[in-house]
Design a protein around this motif. Structure first.
Motif, PDB file in Angstrom:
ATOM      1  N   ALA A  67      11.590  12.099   2.448  1.00 23.97           N
ATOM      2  CA  ALA A  67      10.628  11.791   1.372  1.00 23.97           C
ATOM      3  C   ALA A  67       9.983  10.422   1.588  1.00 23.97           C
ATOM      4  CB  ALA A  67      11.330  11.814   0.021  1.00 23.97           C
TER       5      ALA A  67
ATOM      6  N   LYS B 214       0.823  -1.212   0.000  1.00 24.10           N
ATOM      7  CA  LYS B 214       0.000   0.000   0.000  1.00 24.10           C
ATOM      8  C   LYS B 214       0.862   1.268   0.000  1.00 24.10           C
ATOM      9  CE  LYS B 214      -3.418   2.418   2.766  1.00 24.10           C
ATOM     10  NZ  LYS B 214      -4.139   2.464   4.016  1.00 24.10           N
ATOM     11  N   LEU B 215       1.863   1.323   0.876  1.00 25.27           N
ATOM     12  CA  LEU B 215       2.602   2.578   1.083  1.00 25.27           C
ATOM     13  C   LEU B 215       3.903   2.665   0.287  1.00 25.27           C
ATOM     14  CD1 LEU B 215       2.281   2.895   4.985  1.00 25.27           C
ATOM     15  CD2 LEU B 215       0.863   3.991   3.261  1.00 25.27           C
TER      16      LEU B 215
ATOM     17  N   ALA C  17       5.397   8.277   5.052  1.00 25.29           N
ATOM     18  CA  ALA C  17       4.051   8.132   4.487  1.00 25.29           C
ATOM     19  C   ALA C  17       3.164   9.263   5.002  1.00 25.29           C
ATOM     20  CB  ALA C  17       3.468   6.785   4.882  1.00 25.29           C
ATOM     21  N   HIS C  18       2.048   9.424   4.325  1.00 25.34           N
ATOM     22  CA  HIS C  18       1.122  10.506   4.689  1.00 25.34           C
ATOM     23  C   HIS C  18       0.037  10.051   5.665  1.00 25.34           C
ATOM     24  CE1 HIS C  18      -2.009  13.520   4.328  1.00 25.34           C
ATOM     25  NE2 HIS C  18      -2.839  12.504   4.150  1.00 25.34           N
TER      26      HIS C  18
ATOM     27  N   VAL D 207       6.349  14.295  -6.805  1.00 28.31           N
ATOM     28  CA  VAL D 207       5.757  13.390  -5.812  1.00 28.31           C
ATOM     29  C   VAL D 207       6.477  13.474  -4.460  1.00 28.31           C
ATOM     30  CG1 VAL D 207       5.275  10.932  -5.305  1.00 28.31           C
ATOM     31  CG2 VAL D 207       4.910  11.815  -7.613  1.00 28.31           C
ATOM     32  N   ASN D 208       7.755  13.842  -4.481  1.00 32.68           N
ATOM     33  CA  ASN D 208       8.548  13.700  -3.253  1.00 32.68           C
ATOM     34  C   ASN D 208       9.092  14.984  -2.641  1.00 32.68           C
ATOM     35  OD1 ASN D 208       8.898  10.604  -3.008  1.00 32.68           O
ATOM     36  ND2 ASN D 208       9.227  11.068  -5.181  1.00 32.68           N
TER      37      ASN D 208
ATOM     38  N   GLU E 270       9.342   6.927  -5.442  1.00 31.40           N
ATOM     39  CA  GLU E 270       8.085   6.686  -6.162  1.00 31.40           C
ATOM     40  C   GLU E 270       7.823   7.831  -7.146  1.00 31.40           C
ATOM     41  OE1 GLU E 270       5.523   5.111  -7.700  1.00 31.40           O
ATOM     42  OE2 GLU E 270       5.361   4.008  -5.797  1.00 31.40           O
TER      43      GLU E 270
ATOM     44  N   PHE F  63      -2.667   8.875  -4.713  1.00 28.66           N
ATOM     45  CA  PHE F  63      -3.269   7.833  -3.865  1.00 28.66           C
ATOM     46  C   PHE F  63      -4.481   8.418  -3.140  1.00 28.66           C
ATOM     47  CE2 PHE F  63      -2.166   9.102   0.458  1.00 28.66           C
ATOM     48  CZ  PHE F  63      -1.099   9.971   0.257  1.00 28.66           C
TER      49      PHE F  63
ATOM     50  N   ARG G 273       7.785   2.295   0.123  1.00 28.48           N
ATOM     51  CA  ARG G 273       8.692   2.381   1.269  1.00 28.48           C
ATOM     52  C   ARG G 273       8.153   3.430   2.245  1.00 28.48           C
ATOM     53  NH1 ARG G 273      13.974   3.934  -1.185  1.00 28.48           N
ATOM     54  NH2 ARG G 273      12.525   4.865  -2.643  1.00 28.48           N
TER      55      ARG G 273
ATOM     56  N   LYS H 170      -0.175  13.247  -5.578  1.00 30.85           N
ATOM     57  CA  LYS H 170       0.574  12.116  -4.998  1.00 30.85           C
ATOM     58  C   LYS H 170      -0.005  10.770  -5.422  1.00 30.85           C
ATOM     59  CE  LYS H 170       2.820  15.263  -2.634  1.00 30.85           C
ATOM     60  NZ  LYS H 170       4.215  15.625  -2.795  1.00 30.85           N
TER      61      LYS H 170
ATOM     62  N   HIS I 232       5.132   7.293  -9.883  1.00 29.83           N
ATOM     63  CA  HIS I 232       3.815   7.076 -10.504  1.00 29.83           C
ATOM     64  C   HIS I 232       3.860   7.420 -11.993  1.00 29.83           C
ATOM     65  CE1 HIS I 232       1.819   6.263  -6.683  1.00 29.83           C
ATOM     66  NE2 HIS I 232       2.491   7.281  -6.185  1.00 29.83           N
TER      67      HIS I 232
ATOM     68  N   TYR J  38       0.949  15.443   4.320  1.00 27.57           N
ATOM     69  CA  TYR J  38       1.281  16.073   3.030  1.00 27.57           C
ATOM     70  C   TYR J  38       0.324  17.233   2.705  1.00 27.57           C
ATOM     71  CZ  TYR J  38       3.555  11.542   1.674  1.00 27.57           C
ATOM     72  OH  TYR J  38       4.307  10.391   1.584  1.00 27.57           O
TER      73      TYR J  38
HETATM   74  C1  LIG Z   1       6.654  11.017  -0.853  1.00 23.47           C
HETATM   75  S1  LIG Z   1       6.393   9.425  -1.495  1.00 23.47           S
HETATM   76  C2  LIG Z   1       6.757   8.409  -0.131  1.00 23.47           C
HETATM   77  C3  LIG Z   1       7.831   7.409  -0.474  1.00 23.47           C
HETATM   78  C4  LIG Z   1       7.342   6.291  -1.333  1.00 23.47           C
HETATM   79  N1  LIG Z   1       6.519   5.395  -0.560  1.00 23.47           N
HETATM   80  C5  LIG Z   1       8.516   5.528  -1.954  1.00 23.47           C
HETATM   81  O1  LIG Z   1       8.581   4.305  -1.819  1.00 23.47           O
HETATM   82  O2  LIG Z   1       9.335   6.136  -2.620  1.00 23.47           O
HETATM   83  C6  LIG Z   1       4.680   9.460  -1.630  1.00 23.47           C
HETATM   84  C7  LIG Z   1       4.080   8.199  -2.153  1.00 23.47           C
HETATM   85  O3  LIG Z   1       4.005   7.201  -1.140  1.00 23.47           O
HETATM   86  C8  LIG Z   1       2.752   6.532  -1.183  1.00 23.47           C
HETATM   87  N2  LIG Z   1       1.983   6.885   0.044  1.00 23.47           N
HETATM   88  C9  LIG Z   1       2.377   7.698   1.028  1.00 23.47           C
HETATM   89  N3  LIG Z   1       1.452   7.759   2.001  1.00 23.47           N
HETATM   90  C10 LIG Z   1       0.434   6.983   1.616  1.00 23.47           C
HETATM   91  C11 LIG Z   1      -0.823   6.645   2.204  1.00 23.47           C
HETATM   92  N4  LIG Z   1      -1.214   7.141   3.380  1.00 23.47           N
HETATM   93  N5  LIG Z   1      -1.614   5.787   1.529  1.00 23.47           N
HETATM   94  C12 LIG Z   1      -1.238   5.281   0.336  1.00 23.47           C
HETATM   95  N6  LIG Z   1      -0.066   5.568  -0.277  1.00 23.47           N
HETATM   96  C13 LIG Z   1       0.771   6.405   0.353  1.00 23.47           C
HETATM   97  C14 LIG Z   1       2.064   7.049  -2.426  1.00 23.47           C
HETATM   98  O4  LIG Z   1       2.422   6.208  -3.484  1.00 23.47           O
HETATM   99  C15 LIG Z   1       2.681   8.411  -2.602  1.00 23.47           C
HETATM  100  O5  LIG Z   1       2.625   8.876  -3.922  1.00 23.47           O
END
Ligand SMILES: C[S@@+](CC[C@H](N)C(=O)[O-])C[C@H]1O[C@@H](n2cnc3c(N)ncnc32)[C@H](O)[C@@H]1O
Length: 507
Positions: free
Chosen positions: A206, A12-13, A209-210, A179-180, A133, A264, A15, A262, A135, A244
């Motif tokens: 970065a 889901k998230l 998660a949010h 995105v980051n 990430e 999601f 990293r 972002k 997208h 975020y």
């Molecule tokens: C700033 S990046 C965080 C780092 C990212 N997870 C990575 O592996 O590079 C933001 C992305 O993380 C994921 N993400 C962060 N918070 C999330 C949440 N609460 N629910 C779902 N996806 C989330 C989404 O794909 C989002 O676009």
């Protein structure tokens, strides 16, 4: 080194960071320099070296003869410089090889951040940047892909990339930034005070998660170093979240921002709760019973009190009208804001985000008027005090623990209490003990505000507010001691009216 977090991965998230140990509210979790920093893609022209806006004229870097920089005596001393040797050498080569003109660079200032990122391909952190990430698949063939085509074209003219490099590399870099990246305040513009908003990619931060209430607070100092502190206690193994979005926006707007930027859909407790944790930040007043709050469920809105249902189109239209009205009123005018609040309070719940926005602005207008006017009225002070009092419980729910907005609101609340109490005491409307009581109340808010502001970098506006708050605290203690002396001298029985325990605090 004291590592407080570890990186985990989920479907889901992607990293994300979790606490590697118990972390207390206020504790530093991480600190880092940006991997890359620069103006946003829709920036106006800024100096490549210090990011101050170049309004009427600019000079060109005398080494590369391409980069626009501050005119006159050059960039102010004491602020970070970003037109580094590697970039200067690269631009000089372009000047020599393809006769790159400064005007070309000026026209493409919105692509500077992408160029700066691409110039880091030999940096040891490049692979980590590329792992963020993006997208990319969702962006392909979308309007944002189209939007960045001008950056792709500009970079390809610079012959920066080899033929065998990924042909979507530029789009990927633009996506990784979108995105980051974090918003970074540029240097304050002399005389104007405000600053350009820059974007910075911080590779560890970065990964957070949010969550719409989050458990961290981010600050970035004027050397652009990022610091992340826990805003509340985080237990070992718990996810370290950063918000975020703007916590003072309603769910529909926050979700739209997250989905568009972002990619999601947030499923946090606040997003799943139509009452937004009981704050009713997106609720309206029921048109049927006129007392209950109505919240949206599917295509209908239902009243929590009389259970009457109303069509989404009806409430949607009302909210749109209230939004449009807020967009056009003069938000520096006390009367217009008061009228707006009065009218919209007949339609929307008292903590609706549009009303919260208007109330915050009104508190700011009153603060300025009280500071500016030689004889500010008690009515103004009372109104400001009530507004801060109304805002705080909402902030407490939406930004639990340490929060910048809460710290500022508490500071303003303390100030309103002190100013009003002084005026009432001077006009003999309240007695010495009552005055002291009010100051003790103000002190409570001021102390809490200082506790929260202490983590802010000293040279940021919030850090400066912290210094001011500490000075206020010193003066408040002095005033309280003087009043207490006066009470003792008068030998009155007043002291017994005051809570003994709180009195002890005064010394
Ligand atoms: C700033 S990046 C965080 C780092 C990212 N997870 C990575 O592996 O590079 C933001 C992305 O993380 C994921 N993400 C962060 N918070 C999330 C949440 N609460 N629910 C779902 N996806 C989330 C989404 O794909 C989002 O676009």
């Amino acid at each position: 080194m004291d590592i407080k977090y570890e990186v985990k991965t989920s479907d889901k998230l992607g990293r994300y960071l979790v606490a590697a140990k118990d972390i207390r509210a206020g504790e530093k979790i991480l600190a880092e320099q940006p991997f890359v920093l620069g103006p946003s893609s829709d920036t106006s022209l800024v100096c490549f070296n210090c990011y101050l806006p170049l309004i009427n004229k600019f000079f060109v870097c005398k080494f590369c003869a391409v980069a626009p920089i501050c005119p006159g005596d050059g960039c102010p001393e004491g602020i970070a410089k970003w037109h580094v040797q590697k970039e200067c050498d690269f631009l000089r080569e372009l000047k020599l090889n393809i006769n790159m003109s400064p005007i070309k660079m000026v026209q493409n200032v919105g692509s500077l951040l992408t160029l700066r990122a691409l110039l880091q391909r030999d940096n040891k952190s490049w692979d980590n940047f590329m792992k963020l990430e993006t997208h990319l698949d969702q962006r392909r063939n979308s309007s944002v892909w189209e939007y960045y085509q001008s950056t792709v074209n500009f970079i390809s003219e610079l012959k920066l990339l080899n033929d065998d490099e990924d042909k979507n590399l530029v789009q990927k870099v633009c996506a990784a930034i979108d995105v980051n990246s974090f918003e970074v305040r540029g240097p304050p513009i002399p005389a104007l005070g405000y600053a350009e908003t820059l974007r910075g990619v911080y590779l560890q931060a970065a990964l957070m998660a949010h969550h719409c209430t989050g458990n961290t607070i981010i600050s970035i100092n004027d050397n652009n170093a990022l610091m992340c502190h826990a805003s509340k206690d985080i237990k070992k193994g718990e996810v370290i979240y950063y918000n975020y979005t703007d916590p003072l926006k309603g769910t529909a707007l926050r979700q739209e921002h997250l989905l568009m930027g972002k990619y999601f859909q947030c499923t946090c407790e606040r997003c799943l709760d139509a009452t937004e944790l009981g704050t009713h930040m997106s609720s309206a007043l029921c048109p049927a019973c006129k007392t209950g709050f109505i919240t949206k469920s599917g295509e209908k809105w239902q009243c929590h009190h009389c259970k009457e249902e109303t069509d989404d189109s009806v409430i949607g239209f009302k909210v749109k009208c209230c939004q449009n009205k807020l967009d056009v009123i003069n938000k520096k005018d006390e009367k217009e804001l008061e009228e707006y609040i009065r009218n919209v309070s007949l339609v929307l719940a008292p903590n609706h985000y549009l009303l919260i926005d208007a109330k915050q602005r009104l508190a700011g207008v009153l603060r300025d008027a009280i500071n500016r006017e030689p004889r500010p009225t008690k009515k103004m002070m009372r109104r400001k005090l009530n507004l801060c009092d109304e805002l705080l419980p909402v902030l407490e729910v939406l930004s639990p623990g340490i929060s910048r907005t809460k710290a500022i609101t508490m500071y303003e609340l303390h100030l309103a209490i002190v100013q009003l109490a002084k005026k009432e005491f001077d006009s003999r409307e309240i007695t010495g003990p009552k005055y002291l009581d009010e100051l003790l109340n103000a002190e409570k808010h001021l102390k809490r505000s200082i506790e929260m502001l202490l983590i802010e970098p000293g040279n940021s506006p919030e850090g400066e507010l912290c210094a001011k708050a500490l000075e206020q605290y010193r003066m408040l203690k002095g005033t309280m001691a003087t009043i207490l002396d006066g009470i003792h001298e008068e030998g009155k029985v007043y002291v017994t009216e005051i809570d003994e325990e709180r009195l002890n605090d005064v010394d």
